[in-house]
Design a protein around this motif. Structure first.
Motif, mmCIF file in Angstrom:
data_model
loop_
_atom_site.group_PDB
_atom_site.id
_atom_site.type_symbol
_atom_site.label_atom_id
_atom_site.label_comp_id
_atom_site.label_asym_id
_atom_site.label_seq_id
_atom_site.Cartn_x
_atom_site.Cartn_y
_atom_site.Cartn_z
ATOM 1 N N ASP A 1 -3.346 4.579 -2.276
ATOM 2 C CA ASP A 1 -4.270 5.305 -1.407
ATOM 3 C C ASP A 1 -4.089 6.787 -1.747
ATOM 4 N N GLU B 1 0.817 5.464 -0.033
ATOM 5 C CA GLU B 1 0.049 6.690 0.171
ATOM 6 C C GLU B 1 0.557 7.745 -0.800
ATOM 7 N N HIS C 1 -4.839 10.754 -1.969
ATOM 8 C CA HIS C 1 -5.408 11.843 -1.180
ATOM 9 C C HIS C 1 -5.291 13.140 -1.985
ATOM 10 N N LEU D 1 0.854 -1.188 0.000
ATOM 11 C CA LEU D 1 0.000 0.000 0.000
ATOM 12 C C LEU D 1 0.888 1.235 0.000
ATOM 13 N N HIS E 1 -1.051 -1.112 -4.361
ATOM 14 C CA HIS E 1 -2.351 -0.488 -4.104
ATOM 15 C C HIS E 1 -2.091 0.974 -3.758
#
Length: 123
Positions: free
Chosen positions: A55, A5, A57, A3, A53
């Motif tokens: 994430d 960010e 923002h 994951l 993956h």
């Protein structure tokens, strides 16, 4: 799967994509940001870690970011309410049909246009 960010900040030429712990890339649109970030990340990690993956923002400015959070929350609440209403509509339509009401009468009974009743029941 790893994951990552990614903070996307709007600027005049698109979106700056800051990948935590890796660096910065960009995307011309927010719609392309996931794939651009994924390409950037996979170009820098070893082969075994390529399952990525994102994430994401997105940030525009403090006021709009906060309004977007509130909007997403309101839309989620509305979606949940609609799912509940659809379930109730199916239940009452089933009961009214068993009671002998026609679809036209059911729509009138519930105060919705026949097309809307059909949408709710099919849902």
């Amino acid at each position: 799967m790893a994951l990552y960010e990614v903070h996307a900040r709007k600027w005049e030429n698109g979106w700056e994509l800051r990948v935590a712990g890796m660096g910065v890339t960009w995307s011309p649109t927010l719609g392309d940001a996931d794939s651009r970030a994924r390409e950037f990340i996979t170009s820098q990690v070893v082969q075994e870690e390529r399952a990525v993956h994102i994430d994401l923002h997105p940030h525009v400015n403090e006021d709009l970011d906060q309004l977007a959070v509130e909007t997403r929350r309101a839309l989620h609440t509305a979606d949940e309410a609609m799912r509940g209403a659809t379930a109730k509509a199916r239940e009452v339509v089933h009961g009214l049909t068993e009671a002998g009401l026609s679809p036209t009468d059911i729509a009138r009974y519930l105060g919705v246009p026949p097309q809307r009743l059909e949408q709710l029941v099919q849902g």
